[in-house]
Design an enzyme around this catalytic site. Structure first.
Site, PDB file in Angstrom:
ATOM      1  N   TYR A   2     -18.622  -0.143   2.112  1.00 59.03           N
ATOM      2  CA  TYR A   2     -17.219  -0.610   2.157  1.00 59.03           C
ATOM      3  C   TYR A   2     -16.771  -0.817   0.901  1.00 59.03           C
ATOM      4  O   TYR A   2     -15.729  -0.335   0.491  1.00 59.03           O
ATOM      5  CB  TYR A   2     -16.925  -1.475   3.098  1.00 59.03           C
ATOM      6  CG  TYR A   2     -17.376  -1.431   4.537  1.00 59.03           C
ATOM      7  CD1 TYR A   2     -17.683  -0.141   5.169  1.00 59.03           C
ATOM      8  CD2 TYR A   2     -17.145  -2.367   5.508  1.00 59.03           C
ATOM      9  CE1 TYR A   2     -18.110  -0.158   6.585  1.00 59.03           C
ATOM     10  CE2 TYR A   2     -17.391  -2.322   6.883  1.00 59.03           C
ATOM     11  CZ  TYR A   2     -18.087  -1.183   7.215  1.00 59.03           C
ATOM     12  OH  TYR A   2     -18.680  -1.050   8.477  1.00 59.03           O
ATOM     13  N   ASP A  58       0.877  -1.045   0.073  1.00 64.44           N
ATOM     14  CA  ASP A  58       0.002  -0.064   0.087  1.00 64.44           C
ATOM     15  C   ASP A  58       0.632   1.198   0.005  1.00 64.44           C
ATOM     16  O   ASP A  58       0.396   2.394   0.347  1.00 64.44           O
ATOM     17  CB  ASP A  58      -1.161  -0.126   1.285  1.00 64.44           C
ATOM     18  CG  ASP A  58      -1.845  -1.108   1.287  1.00 64.44           C
ATOM     19  OD1 ASP A  58      -1.985  -1.945   0.241  1.00 64.44           O
ATOM     20  OD2 ASP A  58      -2.526  -1.332   2.256  1.00 64.44           O
ATOM     21  N   GLU A  61      -7.030  -3.154  -4.183  1.00 67.75           N
ATOM     22  CA  GLU A  61      -8.142  -2.972  -3.610  1.00 67.75           C
ATOM     23  C   GLU A  61      -8.993  -1.539  -4.042  1.00 67.75           C
ATOM     24  O   GLU A  61      -9.734  -1.584  -4.698  1.00 67.75           O
ATOM     25  CB  GLU A  61      -8.156  -2.971  -1.892  1.00 67.75           C
ATOM     26  CG  GLU A  61      -9.516  -3.073  -1.324  1.00 67.75           C
ATOM     27  CD  GLU A  61      -9.482  -3.265   0.240  1.00 67.75           C
ATOM     28  OE1 GLU A  61     -10.197  -3.978   0.642  1.00 67.75           O
ATOM     29  OE2 GLU A  61      -8.696  -2.444   0.684  1.00 67.75           O
ATOM     30  N   GLU A 119      -7.772   5.138  -4.924  1.00 65.76           N
ATOM     31  CA  GLU A 119      -6.474   5.826  -3.889  1.00 65.76           C
ATOM     32  C   GLU A 119      -5.239   5.461  -4.918  1.00 65.76           C
ATOM     33  O   GLU A 119      -4.355   6.320  -4.748  1.00 65.76           O
ATOM     34  CB  GLU A 119      -6.657   5.074  -2.586  1.00 65.76           C
ATOM     35  CG  GLU A 119      -7.356   5.579  -1.308  1.00 65.76           C
ATOM     36  CD  GLU A 119      -7.123   4.827  -0.258  1.00 65.76           C
ATOM     37  OE1 GLU A 119      -6.792   5.631   0.784  1.00 65.76           O
ATOM     38  OE2 GLU A 119      -7.399   3.703  -0.311  1.00 65.76           O
TER      39      GLU A 119
END
Length: 734
Positions: free
Chosen positions: A640, A483, A558, A562
């Site tokens: 979510y 990430d 995911e 972002e």
């Protein structure tokens, strides 16, 4: 036509016309002094041969040097894995697999959604269709890797550690053949699916021996053997799992799956004997047009053209010359639709609509940047902003997580920008900017709870948290290279806003921020402190978030939003520090992501790449290389799963999330008559949903955020009500 023509036509032509080279180094000097170096990373470099350039942690081949070394690597459309004595063949060779769509397994259906889409689909692993092995390989066999680069790696299976009797398999993303280079071994071509027939066919050219293989699953594979000394390898079927050759043999063996009969066979024949060993990307931007090129280094019969497989987004953006190399052969990929076989030593892609005018202000493809707010809207927004800008910055940013600290910093950066530029209230913004600088300085001087360090094993900037706690998952696995684009993108963006508002701040902070950019997205091999493009994969057209964790389904991503936000942050930081190459690269990455997201992650009704029984989910959830699961790592609530592909709301949102997609998603999930009305959602996810709604229905979004007795719990820790109001108002909500 020369294979060099596409580059001459586009990338070099753009450069000649004043185009900007997208791949100039950010920096090449040593790292900022406040970031100490540390060895002894918890994950050792397993079986990696010494090399001068850094090894990337997030590439497709990472399973081959971590954990058991027994999980797969996906080159697409094939996957490969070290057999390690498994399967019907009990082989110790290198297994090659290709999965067709009818072999996938589906999860349960969600009856609440139209069409009852399945929750997930997964491709089987361990189907060892063809195995490149040798009689000498056994429990003493070792796997090592060498020449680990952005698009390629060499895998070597040695009979024993240090033995010169070995098979080297050059793995390159998109390879049309999987090639084994044999050195002094007795070839054993094996199959755990079982051989039905093996037929030797007339040689396609001198020195190449061809075999047609039909397996018991009815699939046809082609095998080409190219002996080093020209001798017939005399491959003989000795059992239904083994095809065996001469002892002490050296040469190359190539295998490929042929779904297209004699037509496909002729295409494979034309490139048999040549194979890719490396790849490089170049690119240039001029005005709103960007072009980039993948060029392969090749070995074997290098006078022949390569046969490589292109993903759907590649084919869409091919220039005219590259398109001429398309063939009729297509093979299913595991999670990205049909791959198309293309003849040529390079591909050139064109992105004609770069978001060069996108800045910090609200933006859409139709309205572009909007900096004017109505007087009535500005009055209400200012009332909210005065309250939010007075919040305690330290308590929200001084956390033990780079991710959550970064989100909070970016929230305040957006808030301060909104007050300064959109409300035209520099005096009010000044107090927020001062507090933001202080909060950011804690990280830039490395005085946060878990300071950063430079890992000399894997060549990257990581949190010290896992070193102190021993928990690999701390801060979402930051120390293990999970990430980084999510985490550091927020810091890069915050720095861009501060530098935009106060250019004098840039001098003492530029190197620290650039170090984060270099860790996430180093664009040049001239910068040897970091691997090239750690997160963003220029073959796949998006990033992979998973770092040094062994995974049966390989790399995954995911949060597409972002991912895009990091590219946007890089673009804006480049703009602020006047690094034209960085800004151009950020624009190009955003354009590529807009294309790949629509093809693979954000699924409109017209999507043809993901399974028809899955696209009703609208977003992928988590896209792995081998499966897609409509869920998140932190829960399965619809808000979510959908929302993690929305946050944070930024000017890049409407560029990478098409209007029609947002409309379909909202109607599927969140309108008043849908199964999960946004009005019934609680907490910060409610604000995320209504913020996203501004891209298609700014009036309803404005009405939500401007309502009296607004509940502050509806605002996520990475967002502000001020920005949501300003975004909706700027797009016509008020």
């Amino acid at each position: 036509m020369s294979a060099q023509s596409p580059l001459t036509t586009h990338v070099e032509d753009l450069h000649r016309r004043g185009g900007i080279d997208c791949f100039q180094p950010v920096a090449t000097q040593s790292l900022p002094h406040q970031i100490p170096s540390k060895g002894g990373h918890p994950v050792p470099r397993l079986g990696i041969s010494p090399q001068s350039n850094p090894v990337s942690t997030n590439r497709f081949y990472a399973n081959l040097f971590i954990g058991t070394q027994g999980q797969g690597a996906w080159t697409h459309p094939y996957s490969v894995a070290w057999s390690k004595g498994s399967g019907n063949a009990k082989s110790w060779g290198f297994a090659v697999s290709h999965i067709d769509a009818d072999q996938r397994a589906d999860g349960p259906r969600n009856a609440a959604l139209s069409g009852s889409p399945v929750q997930y689909f997964i491709n089987p692993i361990g189907i060892q269709s063809i195995i490149l092995s040798a009689v000498e390989l056994n429990t003493s066999t070792t796997l090592t890797t060498s020449s680990l680069e952005a698009f390629s790696v060499n895998v070597t299976l040695s009979a024993q550690a240090g033995s010169r009797s070995n098979i080297t398999i050059p793995l390159v993303q998109g390879s049309g053949f999987i090639t084994g280079i044999y050195c002094n071994l007795m070839p054993a071509i094996q199959s755990s699916v079982f051989f039905r027939t093996v037929t030797q066919i007339k040689s396609v050219r001198g020195g190449i021996y061809k075999y047609r293989i039909i397996l018991e699953d009815g699939k046809t594979w082609l095998l080409y053997a190219i002996p080093k000394d020209g001798r017939d390898p005399q491959l003989k079927l000795v059992s239904n799992t083994q095809l065996q050759g001469l002892r002490g043999w050296s040469g190359k063996i190539q295998v490929a799956k042929n779904p297209a009969g004699s037509t496909g066979e002729a295409v494979y024949d034309s490139s048999a004997g040549v194979f890719p060993v490396t790849a490089a990307v170049t690119g240039s931007v001029s005005a709103t047009t960007g072009a980039y090129r993948l060029q392969w280094g090749k070995a074997g019969l290098t006078n022949l053209p390569l046969l490589m497989y292109a993903l759907p987004h590649h084919v869409q953006s091919f220039d005219g010359m590259t398109s001429r190399g398309r063939t009729s052969i297509q093979l299913q990929t595991t999670t990205k639709g049909l791959a198309t076989a293309v003849v040529g030593d390079s591909w050139t892609f064109v992105e004609p609509d770069l978001p060069i005018g996108m800045g910090f202000a609200p933006w859409t493809p139709t309205s572009r940047g909007v900096t004017h707010l109505s007087k009535a809207a500005a009055t209400l927004i200012q009332q909210v902003a005065v309250s939010e800008i007075g919040q305690d910055y330290d308590s929200q940013t001084n956390l033990d997580s780079m991710y959550f600290s970064g989100k909070a910093l970016a929230k305040f950066a957006t808030l301060v920008f909104t007050v300064h530029d959109l409300l035209n209230q520099p005096s009010i913004a000044s107090s927020g900017l001062s507090k933001l600088k202080v909060a950011f300085a804690r990280f830039a001087t490395n005085r946060q709870i878990n300071p950063l360090l430079y890992d000399t094993v894997w060549n990257g900037i990581v949190s010290s948290g896992s070193y102190k706690s021993g928990d690999p998952g701390q801060d979402f696995g930051n120390a293990y290279y999970n990430d980084h684009h999510f985490h550091y993108g927020y810091f890069i963006y915050t720095a861009a806003v501060i530098g935009y508002l106060d250019p004098t701040w840039l001098g003492p902070n530029r190197d620290w921020v650039n170090a984060l950019v270099r860790d996430v997205a180093n664009p040049s091999l001239k910068d040897n402190a970091f691997p090239f493009s750690r997160m963003f994969d220029w073959y796949h057209g998006h990033s992979f978030a998973k770092g040094l964790f062994e995974s049966a389904d390989s790399k995954d991503e995911e949060s597409s939003s972002e991912d895009a936000f990091c590219s946007y942050a890089i673009k804006m930081w480049g703009q602020v520090i006047k690094d034209a190459s960085m800004e151009a690269r950020g624009n190009l990455m955003l354009a590529i992501q807009a294309r790949t997201f629509s093809n693979y992650f954000l699924m409109q009704k017209s999507n043809v790449n993901q399974p028809a029984n899955f696209i009703g989910n609208k977003v992928t959830g988590i896209l792995f290389e081998n499966k897609i699961d409509h869920t998140t790592y932190f829960g399965a609530n619809p808000e979510y799963i959908q929302g993690i592909h929305m946050l944070p709301l930024s000017p890049a949102a409407a560029y990478t999330r098409p209007f029609n997609f947002i409309r379909e998603e909202w109607d599927t999930y969140f309108n008043h008559s849908s199964p999960y009305p946004a009005s019934n959602i609680s907490g910060g996810w409610k604000g995320i949903l209504y913020g996203n709604l501004a891209c298609i229905d700014p009036r309803t979004s404005w009405q939500f955020f401007s309502q009296q007795n607004f509940d502050g719990s509806w605002i996520d820790g990475g967002a502000s009500r001020t920005w949501y109001l300003a975004f909706a108002a700027a797009l016509g909500g008020a």
